[in-house]
Structures are given as C-alpha cells and as structure tokens.
Write an enzyme that holds these catalytic residues in place. Structure first.
Site, PDB file in Angstrom:
ATOM      1  N   ARG A 943       0.812  -1.223   0.000  1.00 12.61           N
ATOM      2  CA  ARG A 943       0.000   0.000   0.000  1.00 12.61           C
ATOM      3  C   ARG A 943       0.852   1.283   0.000  1.00 12.61           C
ATOM      4  NH1 ARG A 943      -5.328   0.030   3.841  1.00 12.61           N
ATOM      5  NH2 ARG A 943      -6.673   1.200   2.455  1.00 12.61           N
ATOM      6  N   GLU A1293      -4.803   4.255  -1.239  1.00 15.63           N
ATOM      7  CA  GLU A1293      -3.465   4.217  -0.662  1.00 15.63           C
ATOM      8  C   GLU A1293      -2.978   5.521  -0.025  1.00 15.63           C
ATOM      9  OE1 GLU A1293      -1.821   2.793  -4.524  1.00 15.63           O
ATOM     10  OE2 GLU A1293      -0.778   1.403  -3.233  1.00 15.63           O
TER      11      GLU A1293
END
Ligand SMILES: Cc1cc2nc3c(=O)[nH]c(=O)nc-3n(C[C@H](O)[C@H](O)[C@H](O)COP(=O)(O)OP(=O)(O)OC[C@H]3O[C@@H](n4cnc5c(N)ncnc54)[C@H](O)[C@@H]3O)c2cc1C
Ligand code: FES
Ligand code: FES
Length: 1365
Positions: A943, A1293
């Site tokens: 991420r 993200e």
C-alpha cells in the site's frame, strides 16, 4: 459405550455439542483429541463464520460464543473464546454460537450484523465474524449483569466497555473507528449524535433516535443453550461415578479427582511423550505444538482446581479458574471488603489482569495455567509478578499430600513435570497497619507495545508496602515492602529483596530513591540474548521511581499529568482511558445518483454473517488434499537432502512435492513480473531464508502444517560466496537490479547551483526505514482442482489472477487456455496478494497436477510471515541547502533500497519514493538510487509503495532544516510548497490544471479546522508543566500520483431484468464492487431522464475468472475501482445505445416504460444484452495528482516510551467521491495501517535473514486501543474534474502517507523531552540533533529520551545516592 459412562469415565468416548442450536454427536474414534473447535466447525459442519487468521489466539478472527450449563444450579454461563485454541473435547455438552447463529440470509440478520453493515464497519470482511461475536459476547455479558435496566432498544453495555469489547480483535482494513461506532450504538449511555457516518440517518437529521437503528433485543435475542442439551445434561447428572482407568485408548481423558489423575498418569498408557495436560490450552498460542498429541488429560474437571474459598486472611482461587472469572472474583471481593485500603490490592490486581491477553483468551485461560507457564517455561507472565508482589502462596500436589509454598519458592523450583499439580493460589488480604498508623500502598505496572490489546510485557512489576509519616524528619517511611519484577528477561518473576531491605524504615527522600535505583540495577539484569535489555532495566527503574516518588516532597511524580489549561489542577488523567471520539465530514453528490451516495458495501451482511465465501470457505472437493511449504532457514546454501523427524505428524505425510515434480515442459517458476521471474523452489540452491523447498501434502491442513515442521534440511555452503543480507553488503558487492530508464525518476534543476545559493547546508544525514508485513487477515491461499483434458482450475486469493494464470501455465508447461484462475473476494491484500500470491497458487496447482487430486494450501500465519516478503526497507542519505528564512534551494538523495532476491515490482519503487518527495519544491533535486539485490525474501509493493517512505524522507529533511534554523516546521513546509509553475516542473505528466492544485487550500483549511496554532501553543505549556509526559504536534501535506490502467468490463442484462457485471478488478475490501454496482445503476438509469429507482439492487458483480474476462490486469495502485467503473460505464453506454431505440418506441406507445418491460421487449427484439469493453485511459486521464493533509498530536510517557495518539485530523481531496462512505473507510483504514508502519510494526530478521517477527505474538499491528483518541476526517468534494471518472479521485493508498504526521509529532515530543533533560545534564551535544527512524516503537522513543533520565533528574535535584546502595 452408554451415556452414563461417558459422564463419569475419565476417557471421553463420544462428543456431544450444540452448534448454532443444532446437535452434533461424534464418536471419539472418528475425531482426534487434538482437533480444535475451529477445525471442527470449518471441516465438519456447514458453518464457515469463524475464520483462521493466526491460530495462536492473537487476532480474534475465530471468536465464537461458548455457553455452558450447570444442571445443579440451572445456570448458563456464556463467554467468548478463540476457537483456534479451544480443543473440541473440552466442550463436551456445551453449546457454541458462531456469527451464523446470530443471523443469516435465511433467518434474517442480527442487529449486530446489520449495524456493522450500516456503520460501514466491514471492508474485506475477514475479521467481521469475529468482531460480531466479540461484540455479541459483550452485550450478553452486560445484559446478564445486575445493572439497572437500560432504555428501550439499548443494552446495558456502556460506551467505555464498548470501546474495549473487541480489544484483542485485529482488523487490518477499517482502522477500527466504524466498528467502535457500531458497538457503541448499543450502549445505554451513548449519545447517538456522536456516532459516525451510517446509513440509518443523515447528518442533517436533527435528532437521531434509536428507532432508526436495527432493533436490538435485550439480552442478545439468541437462545445460547438449547433445551435438548439441557435435558441431556440433566439426565447424565443423575448417574453415578463409575470410573474406568484401564482403558487403552488414545483420546481425551477427564479425571474427576486428583486420585484419578495420578492413576491415569501412572498407568502405562501415559508413559510416552505424546500426552498433553491441559485446562484452556491457550498456551498453544504461546508455545506452539511441534507435533501431534494423541492423548490429552483435561484437568479442568478436578473439583479442587475449581474451588473458590474466601477466608478472613485472604482468598483461595482454584488453579483451573479462568483469568476472567478471577477478575470478577477479585472485583467482587474488593467491593465487599470493609477496609478501603485493603480493597485496593484486589481492585488493582483485577485491573492489571484485565490487560492480560484479550477477553476471548482470558475467558478460557486459567490462572493456574498462566503460573505453570511461568514456572515451567520462564514465560514472561504478568500474573506471576503481580501475585508475587502481594505475597501469594500456592498449593501444589506432588503425588502425595498437597503442600503450601510461597509463590516465590514455587517459581524458584526446577521446572515441574506432569507429576505435579497446581491446585490453588492463595492471595492474602492486605490492610493498613493501625499499630504504626501506616497506610497500605499498592501499585502494579506493565510496559507493553499495546496498552490493552494482546501484548506481552517488556517488564512488569507490583509494589506493596505500608507507608507512614515520620514527624521528626518530615518524610515518609516504608515498611513491609514487596517489590516484584518480572518479564524483563528473567527466568521467573523475582522479589528485589536487597532493594526492599535498603528501603525499609528509611526516610523517603530523593537520595534514598536514587540509592534504591542503584541497587535495583544490580538486581534487574536481563538474561543474555534478551531483546532491548537496557530498555527493560530503564523501565524497571522508572516503575520503582514512580511508586516511590509519590511519597516524596518536591519530586515531579510521573503518575500525574498537569493540565496546562487550568494551571492549578493536579488531576491525574489516564490518557489510555480517554474516550474515543471522531468526526467525519463527507459531501454526497446527487448529480450521478446513486453514484456519489454513501451506500453500504455490496454483500456486507454476508461478510458479517460469515456466509461470504473466501477461498478457504469453498467446501473441499472429494479427495481434497492439503499442502504446506517446507522453507529454507538458510540463505544461499545447497539443499542436499530433506528428511523428516520421526514423529506422529511425519506419519501423516502423503507426498512431498518439489522441483523434481515439475513436468518436463514446465519451468521452476513461482512468480514473475515485467522485470523478471522468480523460481518456485530453491533448487538446487536455497537463495534466501524463507524460500520454498517443497510442499508437504497430507489429508488435512493441520497435518500438513505439523508435518512441514518436522522437515530436517541438510545444507551445504561449499564453494558458495557468503550471502548478501544487508544493503551495505549489497553496495560493497555491487549487487544491484537495473532500473530501466523509463522507470527511473527525473531529476529537477541543477543541484550544485542550488547548493551555491544556500545560506546553510546539512550534509549526508541518514534516515532509515524498515520493512512492513502486509498482515492481511486471510493468509495466502489457493485451491487447485485438476479438470479434464489437462486443465487446471485454481481458486486463488489473488489481486492479480491474470498473471497467476500465466505463472501456473508456465510451471505446468500447458497453454494459458488450460488454466482457469477464479477469485471471488480476497480477505485483505494491500499489495501482498499481487505478485506474492503466485507461489501458493502455483504450488497448489503443481501438487494437484502431480497427484491428480484437488489440493488446497492455506498458509499458516508463521509460514506466511516468513515466506511472503514485505514492504521495501530503505535508507536515504540527504544533503540539503537552504536559505536562512527556510527556503530550500537544493536537495540530493542517495537512496539505497533492499529489493530482496528477485525484481518483482521493485524497479518501480524509486519512482514512488521520488514522486512523494516531490511534494515540496526543493529548488533543485538530484538523486542516486541503488536497488539492491540481496539474499532476502523478495520485497513487493505494499500500500502506497515508495510514496510512504518518500514522504517521510521529505518530512525528515523539512524538520531537520526547521530545527537547524529554530523555525516552526510548518513555516518551513509552507515556505517550500509548490507554486503551480513549480508543480508542473516537478510533475510534468500529472500536474493537471492550475485550478485542480488544491494542496495549499487543504493545508490552510486543516490548520484552521484542527486549531493547529492554538494547540501548538497549548502543547508548549503542557511540556513546561510536565516532566514525565511530553506532547508534540505536526501537520504534513500529501501529493500522490495516481495512474489509472486499462481495464475490461462486461455488463449483461438477463431476461428478468437482473444485471450481472464482470470487471477486471478484484474486491479486496476496498469497495470496488460497491462502486461498480452504483456505476451500473447510474449508467443504465440514464435511459430515463431522471434516472431509474431500484436498479442498484438488481446488480450482481461476478467473481473474476481469467477465462471469462481476459486482460483483467492487477488490482492495485488505488485506481482499480475507478478503472473498473470506467469500463462499466463504457459497457453500460453501449447497452444504453442499443436499448434506446426500443425505449423510444415503447415510450411512444405507452408513455412510461419500466425496466422490466424494456428488457423483456428488448429480448424479444433480439437486442444484444451483453456489452464488453476494454477501457483504456486517454492522455490526461492516465496520470493525476491527489492532495491531502494530516495533523496529529501525540503524547509520550517518558517512563515507558509509550506513545498515545491524542488526535489526528485528515483532509483529503476525493474529487467527487464515487461513494463517500467507501472512500472515508479507505482513508481511515490506510491511515491506521500507516500508523502501524511508522510506529508499531517491527519487522525483524535473524542473522541469516530469516524473518523472526513471524506471529501475532511479536508483530504488532495497531489495535483499537492504539488508534487516535480523537479522529476527524474530512473528505472534500472538489467538484468537477474533466478527466476523471465522473470527477472522482482515488482513495485506497494515499492516506497511508498521512500517518507520517504521527511520526513527525512524535519527533516533536521526543525533542521536547531531550531539551528538558539535556538542560539538566552536562552533555554537550545538541539535544535537538537526533534521527528518528521508522518504525519508532516505545523502546526507541525511550532510548531517544534517555534510558537514564530518572537518574539524571535525581542528580539534578542535587541528590547523590543514599549510602548503603
Ligand atoms: C494471545 C495470548 C496473549 C497472552 N498475553 C498474556 C499476557 O499479556 N500476560 C500474561 O501473563 N499471559 C498472557 N498470555 C498467557 C495466558 O495467560 C496463558 O496462556 C494462560 O493463562 C494459560 O492457561 P490455560 O488454562 O490455557 O493453560 P494450558 O494451556 O491448558 O496449560 C498451560 C501449561 O500448564 C500446565 N498446567 C495447566 N494447569 C495446570 C495445573 N493446575 N497443574 C499443573 N500443570 C498445569 C499444562 O500442562 C501446560 O503445560 C497470553 C496468551 C495468549 C494465547
Ligand atoms: S485465528 Fe484464533 S485468534 Fe487468530
Ligand atoms: S475488514 Fe477487518 S480485516 Fe478486513
């Protein structure tokens, strides 16, 4: 055997239990005694709610409710338990409820499930069933209590209990806030207006009331113990004890007396080592079983072990009493005791015990089991220490008579064997000493990486004594001292006798304390090999100081926080107990309805009720086998031979699959990317510790797991170079991967010229960032089923099925068309199930291919953590030039990144790092980047890959500059914000229009809404007032480059008007299906000028299937939801264009046209009702910037180094959010994952590079007790964005990066501490020059504040240690 014997014989011959109200009866011959409740439920019943997340009591995914009935008292007791540790036979005649038992599709969902759904509290859903059960158990417990009746619709649960009710349950997706809200909604003292975004009321609703919530039936509304089981138990009770100890069977033995126990243990039956004596079996979560046991003796049924005797001198608690019950007993006793002083001891013991493990472990873990672990295995127990501190004694039986010994003597004995039984623990009453006019003082302490949620202590202690005031000296004096310390790297908890003696009777002054501390340091000496030894000693010193300083005049006492706002207030505020609060600001757009609305997640109730199907939930096909990897524990070594230890589990091995089994047309390939391949097996060389060497195949997953542990691998390193394990070694050996020019980031300006312009320079300063493990709740898993004609069907929990298909086909040497990879949903991915999912899918496929039987692999948590890889560790050396006003003129970065053994996606990481770094205008920016090839597991995208690290590096530079110039960091930040022109220079491909550059306004808005300036001022005051607690605040900006990729989509309308959609993207919890569903309803609704109601519910999004929809690509990079939506929109437009003529015709005929009529007519007219597209972003839409900012305020405890996030505020530009609830969830969840990276998660390897932080035991992701006490998130709607999908922007993200605000605030707090203590010390170095690496857990915080601050403080008061020390 007849029922009457079952109840009385020690050998249990059949098992009867109720599961969700259904009766299950199994003959013992058919069920092994080592079977856990979880395994039983998941493999022998239709229920799949409880999930396997860790198998060690550390995650809560498997939590169920257990109900026991006592026919004698006609009482049912209910409690939550981790089904992964509970052995099935310990539940004979018990009732078990899983989340399916609360509610389900057929019977209707339970209020808990509906509220979890409605408060948007489930993303990937893998933790949700366990969460529901933990909440249910809390509700039932509260409602069973004697508290006053709550108002209608509520439970007796309180808000504060709600916040703790799932303190041991992990969730990697949500950030916990919405789960807290769902749980709080049941609390009788909740203010509904305080609850977060939900579907039950709108923010504009004037007064939310309980009637809008799914109704809750007081008591939980579920029959937890069915009548049939009550009757059976009652009738069993009436039979006599007819004991049979001569049985020769393997199985589960339940002695009913001490005598029976010894008869059993002395019989020839139990001579071999495969027998295990248990009560709760929770120790299996701590000391994992290494082999199967075929006999168990459950001593929980021996009456002496379950008795509770309250005496005038104290209380005796049976060893089998659970920790939870002990807490209740102690609380009750403390309330009933007349002496207010005496009750303190019991109350504080109970409070301390409430921080041990988690509710669902404490409910089955026994007090005696805990103490035995401390006695036998040097377990760092809390309970042994605190009971030692109050002078407890124990009663043990060693074959003959019971013996009473002090707990101290008991712990000092050599480890006991199974001939010794611990019967009970006696805790004496302590009261004030009226003769000496002294009062009783008692305190317990623990330092652990989480305050509540499942974390073992680095050091713990309990101090007791009588304190009196000595008129002559004017000081306090201590007597009857008990100073117990444990868990610091000692064999067992100890009494610090010398310190006790030293302090006894002495006037308590600063120099006495100083003397005691010197002595303590000779006593508390961690054993060699203990981690963080200095930290532990320093905390032990801090604890003693805290205890003693409360009784000394003129000493700043660490237990108190001095409030800056009311200068005279000395109120102690325990920040751990601050209530959680939150605020969410979202704007729903109605332009594209239902797109833009915060609709609940697609299929969320199924997730809550446990009916959502993940790979391991697919019923095992007939003949299915199970596999587990054997992995190398050495780097760069020849694998000469693999054998197996002789053991019960080795006997279960059916086959071992290795490189030799790869078909002749296939390849040894386990993963690939556009940059290179990675082998499936280390053959003939294991290149890194953690590399797969083979797969053990057995009948069950447990057998396979256990058998894999029996592998003995013979290595040879002759003629091999030493492995490269560190970035430094890689640099020395020039061991690099190439970063292709097209992926190499672009420099800006001329660095030398920029440096020439500078007034000040900082040269070559290092910042280091460690790795982070994905910790998806569902580990890597795949089920491979051989199909006709050399075909293979693989169900894989993958973010990238398309490439999994390619790897499998290459490994097996078959065409792509022969491999069908299917993914329905993924229990969390975070990047770890993209390229890293391939080895498991391929190994399962290869095994199935070889054995021509289905093979499932579900990696156990330890194996997953060791083999799978993680985020890229890196270090940066920066040189920066700047003007005196803070304007930076040039930055150079030497960046070294550990990519591990294979390329994977690593060559794109540098561009992520630099892209995030470019959020500031550095004037000139240059860099040298080395991508190291090392003999470590391959690092992969996690991420916000690269961005997370790049942003922190940027902030480290800014803060360094600010500290050199003694300027406010925020001032330096703003000085270096981009103008639109410099933005274009730094981000030429994605800067977009001037009007879309929203960062400055976001930053200013955040400073305003979070009252940044005011709080920064208050913090200064706070830090002046408080010696032992410091606060810091920081605000960081975010620029995040998003690059949508092409995506396929197909929308098909069936004859009845139902709609099915296929998209390339995978539902990994990010809400992709929900957005696709909304997009479909919106786009098809365009057939009507005002849209069409009711379409949303008709849309079904299908699982990914690589043969059904090709070119699906990878799900990652935050943009897959919008790409999938764009493809859906395009496909719908095609359908609309085909349906429009039909519609127009029908309108002319009949005016209004319904969806059903339209579709029916279109079918008759042979309109093609299925549209497939491949959406390719155009120039302008293939790269754009996201903006946001985050402020965090933290407090650190200088005694332990503990960090508390007091408040975080985020503002995030989502464009016109496709679904504000989903985006909010993504933002909050990723922020908390970032907090894990920056603060808590210590990814550690041994000297061979083998991951040693490989369990929930030693890898700590954030839990509910570590999230910000106040968490405010604003999702901005910045209106129309021409090149975006319906003006939306990504959310998955970027917010990870905003968690760097916590790290920066922490640096500020540490700086305040260092300033304080450096002033009082003689040290000449600037306290403000220090580097705070990532992560920064409490051990590091404490180190940076100074391990010797207590001593320094005392010295500074002018006191030398008192003599005698
Ligand atoms: C996730 C997790 C977190 C934890 N966190 C903490 C923590 O923070 N602090 C802490 O102090 N503890 C912690 N524990 C440890 C926990 O308290 C112990 O596992 C538990 O108390 C053991 O009890 P049990 O009944 O399950 O014992 P079992 O697992 O059944 O038995 C443990 C051992 O003791 C033996 N034994 C048990 N009872 C007796 C007896 N009466 N006589 C002789 N031998 C006996 C058994 O043979 C076995 O060897 C944690 C455990 C887990 C799983
Ligand atoms: S699976 Fe049982 S607690 Fe994690
Ligand atoms: S929703 Fe909690 S782990 Fe995914």
């Amino acid at each position: 055997m007849a029922a009457r014997d079952d109840a009385s014989s020690p050998l249990v011959e059949r098992l009867v239990l109720a599961l969700n109200g259904r009766r299950y009866e199994v003959a013992a011959a058919e069920l092994e005694p080592s079977t856990t409740l979880l395994e039983f439920i998941r493999t022998r019943t239709p229920f799949r709610g409880p999930k396997l997340g860790c198998g060690e009591g550390g995650c809560g995914a498997c939590v169920v409710l257990i109900a026991k009935y006592n026919p004698a008292t006609d009482e049912v007791t209910e409690f939550s338990a981790s089904s992964c540790l509970t052995l099935i036979y310990s539940l004979n005649y018990c009732s078990v409820i899983t989340t399916e038992g609360l509610g389900n599709t057929r019977d209707g969902f339970h209020a808990i499930q509906k509220r979890m759904s409605g408060f948007h509290a489930s993303q990937c859903g893998f933790c949700t069933p366990g969460m529901c059960m933990s909440i249910f158990s809390s509700l039932v417990n509260a409602d069973n209590s004697k508290r006053p009746q709550p108002p209608n619709g509520f439970s007796k649960l309180t808000v504060s209990e709600a916040e703790k009710s799932f303190s041991g349950n992990l969730c990697r997706c949500t950030g916990y806030r919405p789960i807290v809200d769902a749980c709080k909604s049941f609390a009788s003292d909740v203010d509904l207006e305080d609850l977060g975004l939900n579907i039950f009321w709108k923010k504009s609703d004037r007064k939310p009331d309980v009637s809008k919530l799914p109704s809750y039936t007081f008591g939980g509304g579920i029959c937890t113990f069915p009548d049939f089981l009550r009757s059976e138990l009652k009738s069993l009770q009436q039979h006599t004890d007819d004991v049979n100890t001569t049985s020769s069977k393997e199985g589960w033995y339940q002695p009913r007396s001490i005598k029976h126990y010894y008869e059993l243990i002395n019989s020839t039956l139990f001579s071999e080592s495969s027998v295990k004596v248990v009560i709760g079996n929770t120790s299996a979560g701590v000391y994992k079983d290494h082999d199967l046991y075929n006999k168990y003796i459950d001593i929980g049924g021996i009456p002496e072990l379950s008795s509770i005797v309250s005496k005038s001198e104290g209380i005796e608690i049976g060893a089998a009493i659970t920790i939870s019950r002990s807490i209740e007993i102690l609380e009750k006793e403390s309330k009933s005791m007349s002496s207010p002083n005496g009750s303190v001891v019991f109350r504080k013991l109970a409070e301390h015990m409430s921080k041990v493990a988690s509710p669902f472990v404490r409910n089955t873990a026994s007090l005696g089991g805990n103490i035995m672990l401390a006695q036998k295995y040097s377990f760092p127990s809390d309970i042994a220490t605190i009971l030692l501190g109050v002078g407890s004694t124990v009663c043990i039986q060693v074959v003959g008579e019971p013996r009473h010994v002090t707990l101290e003597e008991f712990l000092e004995q050599p480890p006991l064997d199974r001939m010794s039984l611990l019967l009970s623990i006696f805790i004496p009453h302590w009261i004030a000493d009226s003769q000496t006019d002294s009062s009783l003082v008692f305190e317990t302490y623990r330092a652990a990486s989480r305050p509540l949620g499942n974390a073992i202590s680095y050091v713990n202690s309990a101090f007791l004594g009588h304190v009196s005031f000595d008129e002559s000296s004017g000081d306090h004096v201590l007597n009857n001292l008990h100073l117990a310390f444990g868990a610091y790297g000692t064999e067992h908890a100890i009494r610090a006798r010398k310190v006790e003696k030293f302090l006894t009777g002495k006037s308590l002054t600063a120099s006495t304390i100083h003397g005691a501390i010197q002595l303590l340091k000779d006593t508390v000496v961690p054993a060699k090999g203990t981690s963080h030894p200095e930290y532990r000693v320093s905390v032990a010193v801090g604890f003693l100081f805290s205890f003693l300083s409360a009784h000394v005049k003129g000493i700043a006492y660490p237990g108190k926080t001095f409030s800056a706002s009311s200068a005279n207030s000395l109120d102690m505020i325990d920040i751990y107990d601050w209530p959680l609060s939150s605020r969410q600001e979202t704007i729903s757009g109605d332009e594209y309805k239902p797109v833009g609305e915060p609709v609940k997640k697609y299929g969320v109730e199924l997730q809550a009720s446990g009916e959502a199907v993940y790979v391991d939930d697919i019923p095992a096909p007939k003949n299915c086998l199970h596999g587990e990897f054997i992995y190398s524990t050495r780097p760069l070594s020849f694998v000469k031979n693999i054998t197996f230890k002789s053991s019960l589990s080795s006997q279960k091995i059916i086959a071992v699959v290795s490189a030799k089994d790869i078909p002749k047309d296939g390849q040894n390939i386990g993963s690939m990317s556009m940059f290179g391949d990675e082998p499936l097996f280390g053959d003939p060389i294991a290149e890194f510790a953690g590399q797969a060497l083979g797969v053990v195949i057995a009948e069950t997953q447990r057998y396979a797991d256990m058998a894999a542990k029996q592998a003995v691998v013979e290595y040879d390193t002759v003629d091999l170079n030493p492995p490269i394990l560190t970035m430094e070694q890689a640099v020395q050996n020039n061991s690099y991967f190439n970063v292709p020019a097209v992926f190499y980031p672009k420099q800006v300006g001329d660095f030398s010229m920029g440096m020439d312009e500078a007034d000040h320079k900082i040269l070559s300063t290092e910042v280091k960032l460690a790795s982070q493990y994905y910790f998806y709740m569902e580990t890597q898993t795949a089920l491979a089923i051989p199909d006709e004609d050399n075909n293979m069907v693989v169900y894989s929990s993958s973010q990238y099925p398309e490439l999994a298909q390619t790897v499998i086909a290459k490994c097996l040497g078959i065409p792509l068309a022969n491999v069908r990879v299917i993914t329905r949903r993924v229990g969390g991915g975070f990047g770890g199930k993209a390229y890293r999912s391939f080895p498991v899918a391929t190994a399962a496929a290869l095994s199935a291919y070889k054995l021509q039987r289905p093979v499932k692999m579900y990696l156990n948590r330890n194996t997953d953590m060791i083999m799978v890889g993680s985020r890229h560790p890196m270090k940066a050396l920066y040189s920066v030039g700047f003007k005196s006003d803070g304007k930076i003129t040039a930055l150079h970065l030497d960046l070294v990144i550990d990519a591990g053994i294979s390329e994977d996606l690593s060559p794109v990481i540098p561009s992520g790092v630099i892209s995030a770094l470019k959020k500031y205008n550095w004037g000139a920016l240059s860099f040298d980047i080395k991508l190291c090839k090392t003999n470590n597991t391959s690092k992969s995208a996690m991420r916000a890959p690269g961005d997370t690290q790049g942003s922190l590096i940027a902030e480290a530079v800014i803060e360094h500059v600010a500290s050199v110039l003694s300027l406010d960091s925020n001032h330096v930040r703003e000085m270096n914000f981009h103008t639109y022109d410099s933005l274009v220079l730094f981000y030429p491909a994605s800067a977009g229009k001037d009007s879309t550059y929203t960062l400055r306004s976001i930053f200013n808005r955040l400073a305003l809404t979070s009252s940044y300036l005011h709080r920064a001022d208050t913090i200064k005051q706070f830090n002046i007032c408080n010696k032992w607690r410091k606060r810091g605040i920081s605000c960081v900006p975010l620029i995040f480059n998003v690059s949508p990729r092409p995506a396929p989509g197909r929308v098909s309308v069936l004859k009845d008007g139902s709609i099915v959609v296929q998209v390339g993207g995978i539902e990994i919890g990010q809400g992709l299906w929900t957005k696709v569903q909304q997009m479909t309803a919106f786009a098809l609704g365009k057939l009507w000028p005002e849209g069409c109601e009711g379409l949303l519910e008709r849309v079904r999004v299908l699982q990914a299937d690589t043969l059904n929809l090709v070119q699906s690509g990878v799900t990652g990079g935050s943009s897959t939801s919008e790409s999938s939506c764009a493809a859906t929109l395009q496909a719908c437009k095609l359908l609309v264009s085909r349906l429009n003529p039909v519609m127009n015709k029908m309108r002319l005929q009949s005016g209004t046209v319904s969806w059903d009529n339209l579709i029916s007519q279109a079918s008759q007219e042979n309109v093609n009702l299925s549209a497939s597209v491949y959406w390719v972003p155009e120039k302008g839409s293939n790269s754009y910037l996201n903006y946001g900012a985050g402020t965090s305020e933290v407090e650190i405890d200088l005694i332990t180094g503990a960090v508390t996030i007091l408040r975080s505020d985020l503002v995030y530009d989502c464009g016109m959010s496709l679904n504000p609830a989903v985006d909010l969830g993504q933002i909050e969840g990723s922020f908390i994952q970032g907090v894990g990276f920056f603060i808590y998660e210590e990814h550690q390897t041994n000297s061979d590079g083998l991951v040693i932080s490989n369990s929930t035991w030693d890898y700590k992701i954030p839990t509910v007790d570590t999230i910000p006490k106040q968490f405010n998130v604003e999702v901005l709607n910045t209106g129309y964005h021409k090149d975006r999908v319906l003006s939306s922007k990504a959310s998955g993200e970027p917010a990870v990066v905003l968690a760097s605000s916590v790290h920066c605030a922490l640096r500020e707090a540490i700086r305040a501490a260092r300033k304080d203590f450096a002033n009082s010390a003689e040290s000449g170095t600037s306290p403000l020059t220090f580097q705070l690496n990532v992560p920064a857990p409490m051990t590091i915080v404490k180190e940076l504040c100074g391990f010797d601050i207590v001593e320094k403080y005392l010295e500074n008061l002018g006191h030398k240690p008192a003599s005698g020390a």
